[in-house]
Design a protein around this motif. Sequence first.
Motif, mmCIF file in Angstrom:
data_model
loop_
_atom_site.group_PDB
_atom_site.id
_atom_site.type_symbol
_atom_site.label_atom_id
_atom_site.label_comp_id
_atom_site.label_asym_id
_atom_site.label_seq_id
_atom_site.Cartn_x
_atom_site.Cartn_y
_atom_site.Cartn_z
ATOM 1 N N ASP A 169 0.818 -1.213 0.000
ATOM 2 C CA ASP A 169 0.000 0.000 0.000
ATOM 3 C C ASP A 169 0.850 1.260 0.000
ATOM 4 N N TYR A 206 -2.731 11.475 8.010
ATOM 5 C CA TYR A 206 -4.098 11.564 8.520
ATOM 6 C C TYR A 206 -4.499 10.254 9.192
ATOM 7 N N TYR A 256 -8.148 8.292 9.965
ATOM 8 C CA TYR A 256 -9.581 8.229 9.742
ATOM 9 C C TYR A 256 -10.132 7.000 10.455
ATOM 10 N N TYR A 299 -5.055 14.998 12.078
ATOM 11 C CA TYR A 299 -4.103 15.006 10.988
ATOM 12 C C TYR A 299 -2.838 15.734 11.420
ATOM 13 N N PHE A 307 -7.941 3.941 9.508
ATOM 14 C CA PHE A 307 -7.073 4.063 8.344
ATOM 15 C C PHE A 307 -6.158 5.259 8.490
ATOM 16 N N LYS A 340 -0.919 12.391 2.124
ATOM 17 C CA LYS A 340 -1.235 13.188 0.946
ATOM 18 C C LYS A 340 0.035 13.297 0.122
ATOM 19 N N GLU A 383 -2.710 13.703 -9.708
ATOM 20 C CA GLU A 383 -3.580 13.583 -10.857
ATOM 21 C C GLU A 383 -3.115 14.571 -11.928
ATOM 22 N N SER A 384 -3.650 14.423 -13.137
ATOM 23 C CA SER A 384 -3.265 15.321 -14.229
ATOM 24 C C SER A 384 -3.629 16.762 -13.891
ATOM 25 N N SER A 385 -4.646 16.951 -13.047
ATOM 26 C CA SER A 385 -5.047 18.296 -12.657
ATOM 27 C C SER A 385 -4.072 18.918 -11.672
ATOM 28 N N ALA A 414 -3.911 17.839 -8.527
ATOM 29 C CA ALA A 414 -4.410 17.554 -7.174
ATOM 30 C C ALA A 414 -3.653 16.372 -6.590
ATOM 31 N N ASN A 415 -3.343 16.472 -5.306
ATOM 32 C CA ASN A 415 -2.692 15.364 -4.622
ATOM 33 C C ASN A 415 -3.686 14.253 -4.356
ATOM 34 N N VAL A 416 -3.247 13.045 -4.530
ATOM 35 C CA VAL A 416 -4.072 11.889 -4.230
ATOM 36 C C VAL A 416 -3.833 11.476 -2.799
ATOM 37 N N LEU A 417 -4.907 11.164 -2.087
ATOM 38 C CA LEU A 417 -4.795 10.643 -0.733
ATOM 39 C C LEU A 417 -4.553 9.142 -0.838
ATOM 40 N N PHE A 462 -4.040 5.553 1.131
ATOM 41 C CA PHE A 462 -4.423 4.946 2.402
ATOM 42 C C PHE A 462 -3.589 3.711 2.714
ATOM 43 N N GLY A 463 -3.435 3.470 4.016
ATOM 44 C CA GLY A 463 -2.882 2.206 4.468
ATOM 45 C C GLY A 463 -3.942 1.127 4.417
ATOM 46 N N TYR A 472 -13.022 6.484 -5.271
ATOM 47 C CA TYR A 472 -12.082 5.501 -4.743
ATOM 48 C C TYR A 472 -12.709 4.114 -4.818
ATOM 49 N N ILE A 507 -9.809 11.645 -10.154
ATOM 50 C CA ILE A 507 -10.149 12.925 -9.535
ATOM 51 C C ILE A 507 -10.633 13.857 -10.632
#
Lengths: 117, 114
Positions: free
Chosen positions: A1, A33, A35, A48, A90, A94, A99-101, A103-106, A108-109, B36, B49
């Motif tokens: 992961d 983070y 959750y 966080y 979880f 970050k 992504e191409s935009s 934005a950072n992808v989150l 997860f473990g 997700y 996204i």
Amino acid sequence: DAGITQSPRHKVTETGTPVTLRCHQTENHRYMYWYRQDPGHGLRLIHYSYGVKDTDKGEVSDGYSVSRSKTEDFLLTLESATSSQTSVYFCAIKGGERESSGANVLTFGAGSRLTVL
Amino acid sequence: KNQVEQSPQSLIILEGKNCTLQCNYTVSPFSNLRWYKQDTGRGPVSLTIMTFSENTKSNGRYTATLDADTKQSSLHITASQLSDSASYICVVRGLRGGGNKLTFGTGTQLKVEL
């Protein structure tokens, strides 16, 4: 992961005992983070961290504390576990993927399943 | 209060069939929307996204659409496979509030059968 390790993966404990869950990352990301995931609820943010010794509360922080003394480790502590804290926890970071935009992808473990009897 | 609602709650389809999952949100102002996939016993994994300016985005057999005006998104899965069996979670990022400003839906549980 994606370089995130949670421990323990499963734990059963009794009401009133302290519990610490550990999240370890190998990728030097600043933001981490915690959750919790419960049936009928979306993932909810507990606490966080935005750097070593820099932490802040999320929406369901009561009964939980966190510490981050090293970049790679983020600890979640239940000082006195209650049955309402039975959940799957979880850790997420970050970064690691954009992504191409931009934005950072989150990421997860794998989760830590905690049962409080 | 910011909310993300997903439908259906659960879905069973036959392998090879297509399906569409829905996500409605009230988060405003809005930054981006994420889908997700969460396999049983694992953490969620990002599929895509979308920002407010994007209408459609594909990732293999997964195609997400977004209508920012009506605050609706859908995830379409084409030619389903057994490995698509999972929970699909819609997540919306807002521009206000503390933390990482993410609001999670409760997910759609998809089961693909032979």
